[in-house]
Scaffold this motif. Structure first.
Motif, mmCIF file in Angstrom:
data_model
loop_
_atom_site.group_PDB
_atom_site.id
_atom_site.type_symbol
_atom_site.label_atom_id
_atom_site.label_comp_id
_atom_site.label_asym_id
_atom_site.label_seq_id
_atom_site.Cartn_x
_atom_site.Cartn_y
_atom_site.Cartn_z
ATOM 1 N N GLU A 44 0.821 -1.213 0.000
ATOM 2 C CA GLU A 44 0.000 0.000 0.000
ATOM 3 C C GLU A 44 0.858 1.267 0.000
ATOM 4 O OE1 GLU A 44 -0.500 -2.350 2.688
ATOM 5 O OE2 GLU A 44 -1.799 -3.441 1.327
ATOM 6 N N CYS A 45 2.118 1.135 0.282
ATOM 7 C CA CYS A 45 3.024 2.271 0.440
ATOM 8 C C CYS A 45 3.655 2.665 -0.900
ATOM 9 C CB CYS A 45 4.108 1.868 1.444
ATOM 10 S SG CYS A 45 5.199 3.190 1.915
ATOM 11 N N ARG A 46 3.643 3.944 -1.237
ATOM 12 C CA ARG A 46 4.295 4.432 -2.459
ATOM 13 C C ARG A 46 5.518 5.285 -2.126
ATOM 14 N NH1 ARG A 46 3.086 0.639 -4.524
ATOM 15 N NH2 ARG A 46 1.057 0.235 -5.344
ATOM 16 N N ASP A 47 5.460 5.967 -1.000
ATOM 17 C CA ASP A 47 6.580 6.747 -0.482
ATOM 18 C C ASP A 47 6.704 6.431 1.000
ATOM 19 O OD1 ASP A 47 7.450 8.513 -2.699
ATOM 20 O OD2 ASP A 47 5.382 9.239 -2.563
ATOM 21 N N ALA A 48 7.925 6.276 1.462
ATOM 22 C CA ALA A 48 8.149 6.020 2.889
ATOM 23 C C ALA A 48 9.094 7.090 3.412
ATOM 24 C CB ALA A 48 8.757 4.639 3.097
ATOM 25 N N THR A 49 8.797 7.596 4.587
ATOM 26 C CA THR A 49 9.659 8.574 5.228
ATOM 27 C C THR A 49 10.227 7.957 6.496
ATOM 28 O OG1 THR A 49 8.340 10.391 4.362
ATOM 29 C CG2 THR A 49 9.798 10.892 6.216
ATOM 30 N N ILE A 50 11.556 7.955 6.591
ATOM 31 C CA ILE A 50 12.226 7.469 7.795
ATOM 32 C C ILE A 50 12.662 8.688 8.594
ATOM 33 C CG2 ILE A 50 14.212 6.209 8.702
ATOM 34 C CD1 ILE A 50 14.011 4.357 6.291
ATOM 35 N N SER A 51 12.202 8.737 9.845
ATOM 36 C CA SER A 51 12.563 9.823 10.761
ATOM 37 C C SER A 51 13.503 9.256 11.817
ATOM 38 C CB SER A 51 11.321 10.380 11.458
ATOM 39 O OG SER A 51 10.379 10.823 10.512
ATOM 40 N N ILE A 52 14.512 10.046 12.192
ATOM 41 C CA ILE A 52 15.492 9.621 13.188
ATOM 42 C C ILE A 52 15.453 10.590 14.366
ATOM 43 C CG2 ILE A 52 17.924 9.103 13.635
ATOM 44 C CD1 ILE A 52 16.689 7.393 11.407
ATOM 45 N N SER A 53 15.394 9.995 15.547
ATOM 46 C CA SER A 53 15.622 10.799 16.749
ATOM 47 C C SER A 53 16.754 10.118 17.508
ATOM 48 C CB SER A 53 14.359 10.912 17.595
ATOM 49 O OG SER A 53 13.912 9.650 18.017
ATOM 50 N N ALA A 54 17.430 10.907 18.337
ATOM 51 C CA ALA A 54 18.586 10.387 19.074
ATOM 52 C C ALA A 54 18.501 10.837 20.524
ATOM 53 C CB ALA A 54 19.879 10.878 18.438
ATOM 54 N N LEU A 55 18.988 9.962 21.379
ATOM 55 C CA LEU A 55 19.063 10.274 22.806
ATOM 56 C C LEU A 55 20.395 10.981 23.052
ATOM 57 C CD1 LEU A 55 17.505 9.904 25.444
ATOM 58 C CD2 LEU A 55 18.795 7.781 25.797
ATOM 59 N N ILE A 56 20.310 12.266 23.366
ATOM 60 C CA ILE A 56 21.507 13.073 23.598
ATOM 61 C C ILE A 56 21.365 13.748 24.965
ATOM 62 C CG2 ILE A 56 22.898 15.016 22.762
ATOM 63 C CD1 ILE A 56 21.840 14.372 19.941
ATOM 64 N N ASN A 57 22.311 13.470 25.852
ATOM 65 C CA ASN A 57 22.283 14.013 27.215
ATOM 66 C C ASN A 57 20.954 13.738 27.909
ATOM 67 O OD1 ASN A 57 24.911 15.032 26.922
ATOM 68 N ND2 ASN A 57 24.120 16.945 26.024
ATOM 69 N N GLY A 58 20.419 12.515 27.677
ATOM 70 C CA GLY A 58 19.191 12.106 28.340
ATOM 71 C C GLY A 58 17.916 12.646 27.731
ATOM 72 N N VAL A 59 18.023 13.383 26.622
ATOM 73 C CA VAL A 59 16.846 13.964 25.968
ATOM 74 C C VAL A 59 16.769 13.433 24.535
ATOM 75 C CG1 VAL A 59 15.733 16.101 25.225
ATOM 76 C CG2 VAL A 59 17.044 16.057 27.358
ATOM 77 N N ARG A 60 15.564 13.008 24.133
ATOM 78 C CA ARG A 60 15.363 12.524 22.764
ATOM 79 C C ARG A 60 15.095 13.703 21.843
ATOM 80 N NH1 ARG A 60 11.939 6.964 22.054
ATOM 81 N NH2 ARG A 60 11.995 7.047 19.805
ATOM 82 N N LYS A 61 15.964 13.842 20.830
ATOM 83 C CA LYS A 61 15.851 14.983 19.917
ATOM 84 C C LYS A 61 15.708 14.497 18.480
ATOM 85 C CE LYS A 61 18.771 17.949 22.724
ATOM 86 N NZ LYS A 61 19.937 18.788 22.776
ATOM 87 N N PRO A 62 14.847 15.160 17.694
ATOM 88 C CA PRO A 62 14.734 14.790 16.274
ATOM 89 C C PRO A 62 16.031 15.163 15.531
ATOM 90 C CG PRO A 62 13.316 16.672 16.779
ATOM 91 C CD PRO A 62 13.942 16.244 18.059
ATOM 92 N N MET A 63 16.487 14.254 14.682
ATOM 93 C CA MET A 63 17.740 14.457 13.951
ATOM 94 C C MET A 63 17.536 14.669 12.460
ATOM 95 S SD MET A 63 20.428 14.291 15.911
ATOM 96 C CE MET A 63 19.623 15.270 17.144
ATOM 97 N N GLY A 64 16.367 14.328 11.968
ATOM 98 C CA GLY A 64 16.105 14.513 10.549
ATOM 99 C C GLY A 64 15.248 13.402 9.986
#
Length: 180
Positions: A44-64
């Protein structure tokens, strides 16, 4: 679609254990043996978006994020003894004993299609004979008919059904071979 796709994810200064990828459709999971990730998307998928978040100094931040086009596996070519057209020795054909689904030479993944069924068509005089196999194997009756062929006689394998790794069936192009 429907197969394991290896991808690499890296964020400078962040170890893999602190990376948290997600995908808009399908699944993404760590592959510890290769130190990368495996993505599997649905039809069913035609486009897929992969999002990355990272745990930095105990806080989860979006990376792109990165967007990917999603495609079906290309159709393989049906072969017998690595031939799909031209001429073949009847003993070579019989020794092969079955049809195979060959991916294009430039295809980089090791995904295999399975031949599920096919029809062998032989013409003798003005009559056309069809023999059905419900697997990739030549039946005993097909082998007997191939043994009875004459030099220059055409043998056609048609209605070839192959199943891709996700279970989808596809009809492949016929194999037309002349006995030499």
């Amino acid at each position: 679609i429907g197969v394991d796709n290896p991808i690499s994810i890296a964020v400078s200064g962040v170890i893999k254990a602190n990376l948290f990828p997600s995908i808009s459709c399908g699944t993404i999971q760590a592959n510890p043996s290769l130190n990368d990730w495996i993505v599997n998307v649905t039809s069913e998928c035609r486009d897929a978006t992969i999002s990355i978040s990272a745990l930095i100094n105990g806080v989860r931040k979006p990376m792109g994020l990165q967007r990917f086009r999603v495609k079906k596996l290309p159709d393989p070519k049906a072969t017998i003894s690595n031939k799909s057209r031209g001429t073949i020795n009847r003993d070579v054909m019989i020794a092969a004993g079955k049809l195979a689904a060959k991916m294009p030479d430039d295809f980089e993944f090791a995904h295999l299609f399975t031949i599920k069924s096919f029809t062998l068509t032989i013409q003798r005089g003005f009559k056309v004979y069809n023999y059905k196999s419900e697997s990739s194997e030549l039946t005993d009756e097909m082998i007997e008919q191939i043994k009875r062929t004459n030099r220059g006689q055409n043998i056609v394998f048609e209605d070839i059904i192959a199943e891709d790794p996700s279970g989808e069936e596809r009809t492949l192009s016929p194999i037309v071979l002349a006995i030499r």
